[in-house]
Design an enzyme around this catalytic site. Structure first.
Site, PDB file in Angstrom:
ATOM      1  N   LYS A   1       0.971  -1.199   0.106  1.00 24.26           N
ATOM      2  CA  LYS A   1       0.426   0.231   0.052  1.00 24.26           C
ATOM      3  C   LYS A   1       0.675   2.000  -0.138  1.00 24.26           C
ATOM      4  O   LYS A   1       0.501   2.463  -0.691  1.00 24.26           O
ATOM      5  CB  LYS A   1      -0.643  -0.207   1.149  1.00 24.26           C
ATOM      6  CG  LYS A   1      -0.759   0.166   2.404  1.00 24.26           C
ATOM      7  CD  LYS A   1      -1.663   0.437   3.122  1.00 24.26           C
ATOM      8  CE  LYS A   1      -0.781   1.011   4.686  1.00 24.26           C
ATOM      9  NZ  LYS A   1      -0.027  -0.477   5.459  1.00 24.26           N
TER      10      LYS A   1
ATOM     11  N   ARG B   1      -7.154   3.626  11.732  1.00 25.37           N
ATOM     12  CA  ARG B   1      -6.992   2.586  12.621  1.00 25.37           C
ATOM     13  C   ARG B   1      -8.227   1.413  12.932  1.00 25.37           C
ATOM     14  O   ARG B   1      -8.206  -0.208  13.439  1.00 25.37           O
ATOM     15  CB  ARG B   1      -6.241   2.194  13.708  1.00 25.37           C
ATOM     16  CG  ARG B   1      -4.604   2.635  12.195  1.00 25.37           C
ATOM     17  CD  ARG B   1      -3.138   2.873  13.212  1.00 25.37           C
ATOM     18  NE  ARG B   1      -2.545   3.384  12.312  1.00 25.37           N
ATOM     19  CZ  ARG B   1      -0.981   2.135  12.127  1.00 25.37           C
ATOM     20  NH1 ARG B   1      -1.120   0.698  12.188  1.00 25.37           N
ATOM     21  NH2 ARG B   1       0.081   2.769  11.524  1.00 25.37           N
TER      22      ARG B   1
ATOM     23  N   ARG C   1      12.435  -9.407   2.398  1.00 26.20           N
ATOM     24  CA  ARG C   1      13.020  -7.939   2.650  1.00 26.20           C
ATOM     25  C   ARG C   1      14.462  -7.516   3.545  1.00 26.20           C
ATOM     26  O   ARG C   1      14.945  -6.538   3.708  1.00 26.20           O
ATOM     27  CB  ARG C   1      12.108  -6.699   4.033  1.00 26.20           C
ATOM     28  CG  ARG C   1      10.591  -6.536   2.787  1.00 26.20           C
ATOM     29  CD  ARG C   1       9.684  -5.483   3.130  1.00 26.20           C
ATOM     30  NE  ARG C   1       9.308  -5.628   4.902  1.00 26.20           N
ATOM     31  CZ  ARG C   1       8.250  -5.019   5.052  1.00 26.20           C
ATOM     32  NH1 ARG C   1       7.509  -3.611   4.225  1.00 26.20           N
ATOM     33  NH2 ARG C   1       7.852  -4.974   5.985  1.00 26.20           N
TER      34      ARG C   1
ATOM     35  N   ARG D   1      14.400  -7.702   7.045  1.00 30.02           N
ATOM     36  CA  ARG D   1      15.036  -6.890   8.657  1.00 30.02           C
ATOM     37  C   ARG D   1      15.265  -7.818   9.651  1.00 30.02           C
ATOM     38  O   ARG D   1      14.367  -8.947  10.144  1.00 30.02           O
ATOM     39  CB  ARG D   1      13.503  -6.289   8.885  1.00 30.02           C
ATOM     40  CG  ARG D   1      13.496  -5.147   7.274  1.00 30.02           C
ATOM     41  CD  ARG D   1      12.361  -4.055   7.905  1.00 30.02           C
ATOM     42  NE  ARG D   1      11.635  -2.860   6.687  1.00 30.02           N
ATOM     43  CZ  ARG D   1      10.865  -1.984   6.865  1.00 30.02           C
ATOM     44  NH1 ARG D   1       9.920  -2.057   7.617  1.00 30.02           N
ATOM     45  NH2 ARG D   1      10.356  -1.631   5.490  1.00 30.02           N
TER      46      ARG D   1
ATOM     47  N   ARG E   1       2.014  -9.518  13.490  1.00 24.69           N
ATOM     48  CA  ARG E   1       1.275  -8.153  12.855  1.00 24.69           C
ATOM     49  C   ARG E   1       0.030  -8.509  12.595  1.00 24.69           C
ATOM     50  O   ARG E   1      -0.469  -7.560  12.580  1.00 24.69           O
ATOM     51  CB  ARG E   1       2.574  -7.712  12.347  1.00 24.69           C
ATOM     52  CG  ARG E   1       3.104  -7.406  13.598  1.00 24.69           C
ATOM     53  CD  ARG E   1       4.821  -6.846  12.760  1.00 24.69           C
ATOM     54  NE  ARG E   1       4.819  -5.968  11.955  1.00 24.69           N
ATOM     55  CZ  ARG E   1       5.594  -5.936  10.924  1.00 24.69           C
ATOM     56  NH1 ARG E   1       6.569  -6.558  10.644  1.00 24.69           N
ATOM     57  NH2 ARG E   1       5.425  -5.044   9.060  1.00 24.69           N
TER      58      ARG E   1
END
Length: 193
Positions: free
Chosen positions: A13, A88, A135, A137, A148
């Site tokens: 997004k 949210r 990614r 991380r 998450r």
């Protein structure tokens, strides 16, 4: 264009919001960026937010909404915006909808003609986990990512229903080539305006 971008971590997004914001010459507004900018600029609202942040507490809804409203009243947002990271919760969404449509933000349409669109990029969890792990991380391990995603699903399901019930939801399959997703978003959102 008054767009709210929703989507789980790894759905793309932020990338899509940046592409479309540049294409349509409207700001991509991230609430995290807004908070940091207000704190750095030492605005009255930023100083209030900093007190909560320094204490390790969440910035209260009302203060966050005041900060978002302040940012959206800036001249670059008069032709529209893409909002990322807010609202949210359904409570935030209801307040935000009322703020924009009833009270109005400078440059926004007021009353019944308020044309907010909530864009949801839908991507299966297994694809998101793979994307996020790639990614590289440090804090992105599979357990953390799945937690998450679970929190995201719990918070967002009601928002999807909220915007769908108001016929403001644009759902897009985000599990495709980035260019195809961008093209579908352009077509779906241009047809609404």
């Amino acid at each position: 264009m008054q767009l709210i971008f929703m989507g789980p971590p790894g759905a793309g997004k932020g990338t899509q919001a940046q592409i479309l914001a540049a294409l349509w010459k409207i700001p991509h507004i991230s609430t995290g960026d807004i908070l940091r900018a207000c704190v750095v600029a030492k605005t009255a609202l930023g100083l209030k937010a900093k007190a909560y942040m320094d204490a390790g507490e969440l910035v209260p809804d009302q203060l966050l909404m005041d900060i978002v409203q302040e940012r959206m009243n800036q001249p670059d947002a008069s032709a529209g915006w893409i909002l990322d990271g807010f609202p949210r919760t359904v409570a935030q969404a209801a307040f935000f909808d009322k703020l924009l449509c009833d009270v109005g933000v400078e440059g926004s349409t007021s009353g019944k003609d308020c044309d907010i669109r909530a864009v949801n990029l839908d991507v299966p969890d297994n694809v998101l986990v793979t994307r996020l792990l790639s990614r590289g991380r440090q804090d992105d391990n599979e357990e953390t990512i799945r937690r998450r995603l679970q929190v995201y699903r719990e918070q967002t399901e009601p928002l999807i229903e909220f915007y769908s019930a108001r016929e403001q939801l644009v759902a897009v399959d985000g599990d495709r080539d980035m260019g195809l997703v961008t093209a579908e978003l352009q077509q779906a959102l241009s047809g609404d305006s």
